[in-house]
Design a protein around this motif. Structure first.
Motif, PDB file in Angstrom:
ATOM      1  N   UNK A 172      67.547  28.114   3.428  1.00 48.92           N
ATOM      2  CA  UNK A 172      68.496  27.005   3.324  1.00 48.92           C
ATOM      3  C   UNK A 172      68.115  26.109   2.146  1.00 48.92           C
ATOM      4  N   UNK A 173      69.125  25.570   1.499  1.00 51.37           N
ATOM      5  CA  UNK A 173      68.871  24.692   0.355  1.00 51.37           C
ATOM      6  C   UNK A 173      68.063  23.473   0.802  1.00 51.37           C
ATOM      7  N   UNK A 174      66.987  23.135   0.088  1.00 53.08           N
ATOM      8  CA  UNK A 174      66.206  21.959   0.473  1.00 53.08           C
ATOM      9  C   UNK A 174      67.022  20.679   0.314  1.00 53.08           C
ATOM     10  N   UNK A 175      66.741  19.724   1.181  1.00 54.48           N
ATOM     11  CA  UNK A 175      67.444  18.446   1.111  1.00 54.48           C
ATOM     12  C   UNK A 175      67.194  17.758  -0.215  1.00 54.48           C
ATOM     13  N   UNK A 176      65.950  17.843  -0.666  1.00 58.81           N
ATOM     14  CA  UNK A 176      65.638  17.292  -1.974  1.00 58.81           C
ATOM     15  C   UNK A 176      64.684  18.233  -2.690  1.00 58.81           C
ATOM     16  N   UNK A 177      64.855  18.330  -3.979  1.00 55.77           N
ATOM     17  CA  UNK A 177      63.981  19.151  -4.802  1.00 55.77           C
ATOM     18  C   UNK A 177      63.996  18.588  -6.221  1.00 55.77           C
ATOM     19  N   UNK A 178      62.813  18.341  -6.738  1.00 53.92           N
ATOM     20  CA  UNK A 178      62.686  17.742  -8.070  1.00 53.92           C
ATOM     21  C   UNK A 178      62.860  18.803  -9.154  1.00 53.92           C
ATOM     22  N   UNK A 179      63.108  18.348 -10.356  1.00 51.51           N
ATOM     23  CA  UNK A 179      62.991  19.208 -11.523  1.00 51.51           C
ATOM     24  C   UNK A 179      61.503  19.486 -11.758  1.00 51.51           C
ATOM     25  N   UNK A 234      62.358  23.786 -15.135  1.00 54.72           N
ATOM     26  CA  UNK A 234      63.286  24.267 -14.120  1.00 54.72           C
ATOM     27  C   UNK A 234      64.023  23.073 -13.520  1.00 54.72           C
ATOM     28  N   UNK A 235      65.278  23.301 -13.165  1.00 55.22           N
ATOM     29  CA  UNK A 235      66.099  22.213 -12.631  1.00 55.22           C
ATOM     30  C   UNK A 235      67.071  22.750 -11.592  1.00 55.22           C
ATOM     31  N   UNK A 236      67.267  22.002 -10.500  1.00 56.23           N
ATOM     32  CA  UNK A 236      68.228  22.431  -9.484  1.00 56.23           C
ATOM     33  C   UNK A 236      69.659  22.239  -9.956  1.00 56.23           C
ATOM     34  N   UNK A 237      70.534  23.112  -9.489  1.00 57.25           N
ATOM     35  CA  UNK A 237      71.966  22.945  -9.713  1.00 57.25           C
ATOM     36  C   UNK A 237      72.542  22.139  -8.559  1.00 57.25           C
ATOM     37  N   UNK A 238      73.733  21.587  -8.700  1.00 54.27           N
ATOM     38  CA  UNK A 238      74.321  20.798  -7.611  1.00 54.27           C
ATOM     39  C   UNK A 238      74.306  21.560  -6.286  1.00 54.27           C
ATOM     40  N   UNK A 239      73.862  20.868  -5.222  1.00 56.93           N
ATOM     41  CA  UNK A 239      73.765  21.487  -3.910  1.00 56.93           C
ATOM     42  C   UNK A 239      72.398  22.046  -3.593  1.00 56.93           C
ATOM     43  N   UNK A 240      71.531  22.192  -4.611  1.00 58.85           N
ATOM     44  CA  UNK A 240      70.143  22.646  -4.457  1.00 58.85           C
ATOM     45  C   UNK A 240      69.996  24.072  -3.951  1.00 58.85           C
ATOM     46  N   UNK A 241      71.064  24.865  -3.949  1.00 55.18           N
ATOM     47  CA  UNK A 241      70.953  26.251  -3.501  1.00 55.18           C
ATOM     48  C   UNK A 241      70.625  27.205  -4.644  1.00 55.18           C
TER      49      UNK A 241
END
Length: 358
Positions: A223-230, A245-252
């Motif tokens: 499951x996509x984490x609630x929060x994840x840093x770059x 590395x950077x998350x895309x919208x939704x963190x999935x």
């Protein structure tokens, strides 16, 4: 093309859009020339990192100013433009840049331990070395930013490749595109790999090294984490030095790239075509070692041009030739709001900020 305009901006990436928007906010009539869709050249992709950390204190101060403009735009446009989960940087280089941040001041960043790192960056494998957290850094929502600025500019966006720039005098510049010809009192060129070509037409030789970059997007396994840093990894602990590395919208999904680039000739051909495949393979191996929370098989690819300047991987400069300004640099997405305002001021007679001169 609708109506006449006083200033032309050449290039519809994030810097060109920011500059044209800043000019329009000053009440200046502007045309923005873009050969294709805005934001689909060097500004391509869904996510970039906003970070304050740089080796050069001037760039730190510039980034701090830009972060304020990103927040101002988010409120004005009613859309998130920078995520709120921050940026973690690991390795000795992170501590060195933290010292620069502390010297400049005004940036909320601090060293963190392995427990906080795991909380901020749950996709990362175990790591106990130096780590720094930039609280107001985050993932730039690139497509949202491009769309918001393009919508604001409306009919000022002109679809057509610029083929020549011809200064007739100190107050008139002719811009010819594949779809027309017009004169402007000022021209700002921020056209990525095409900037050097257009500069040569007015007698300037810019010290740009053209290169290519590979960025891969991986799906989160669970499951996509609630929060994840770059993430910026300069540690070498996972087999590479210079990874972001950077998350895309939704963190999935998570975009990962190596800072290393592939050399390109002036005509756009690769010096070593196999090097592109090598960067791809190395990024996959890095993900398998460092980011076990990701599926190591990439879902998406972004290949884009890079315009490096010789003095810094974050190099940025503006050259003036009469009424024409030429902008070049690398890693400019985060700096675009302040850079656009500075270019707009220069184009309307306030002069070029000293930190932007070559």
């Amino acid at each position: 093309m609708t109506g006449s305009a006083e200033v032309a901006v050449v290039g519809g990436g994030i810097v060109g859009l920011s500059t044209a928007y800043a000019l329009s906010q000053q009440g200046v009539a502007v045309h923005l020339y873009e050969a294709g869709l805005p934001g689909h050249g060097q500004s391509a992709g869904e996510s970039r990192i906003f970070r304050h950390a740089h080796d050069d204190p001037r760039l730190v101060a510039f980034a701090r100013e830009s972060r304020g403009v990103w927040a101002e735009w988010a409120e004005r446009f009613g859309v998130e433009l920078v995520s709120s989960d921050g940026v973690v940087a690991i390795g000795d280089s992170a501590l060195a840049r933290l010292r620069v941040l502390d010297r400049v001041g005004g940036v909320a960043a601090h060293a963190i331990d392995s427990a906080e790192l795991a909380d901020r960056m749950p996709l990362l494998a175990g790591y106990s070395g130096p780590a720094v957290f930039d609280e107001t850094g985050g993932a730039i929502r690139t497509r949202a930013a491009i769309k918001a600025l393009t919508d604001q500019l409306g009919d000022a966006v002109v679809t057509g490749e610029v083929i020549s720039i011809d200064p007739h005098s100190s107050t008139a510049v002719e811009v010819r595109s594949v779809t027309g010809c017009a004169e402007y009192s000022k021209v700002v060129v921020c056209a990525g790999r095409e900037t050097a070509r257009l500069a040569r037409s007015v007698g300037l030789s810019l010290p740009i090294r053209l290169a290519a970059h590979v960025r891969l997007t991986f799906a989160v396994k669970a499951a996509a984490p609630t929060r994840v840093a770059c993430l910026q990894d300069g540690s070498g602990d996972f087999g590479e030095v210079g990874v972001y590395a950077a998350p895309l919208p939704g963190n999935s999904r998570y975009a990962v790239g190596l800072s290393e680039t592939v050399g390109v000739r002036d005509d756009g051909t690769f010096i070593d075509p196999a090097a592109v495949r090598s960067l791809d393979q190395r990024a996959r191996k890095y993900v398998a070692r460092a980011l076990p929370g990701l599926d190591p098989e990439p879902r998406e690819f972004v290949h884009c041009w890079v315009t490096d300047l010789p003095w810094s991987e974050d190099g940025l400069a503006v050259w003036e030739s009469g009424p024409t300004l030429f902008v070049a640099g690398h890693n400019l997405f985060k700096q675009a709001p302040s850079l656009g305002r500075a270019l707009a001021r220069a184009a309307t007679g306030d002069g070029l900020a000293p930190e932007l001169t070559p």
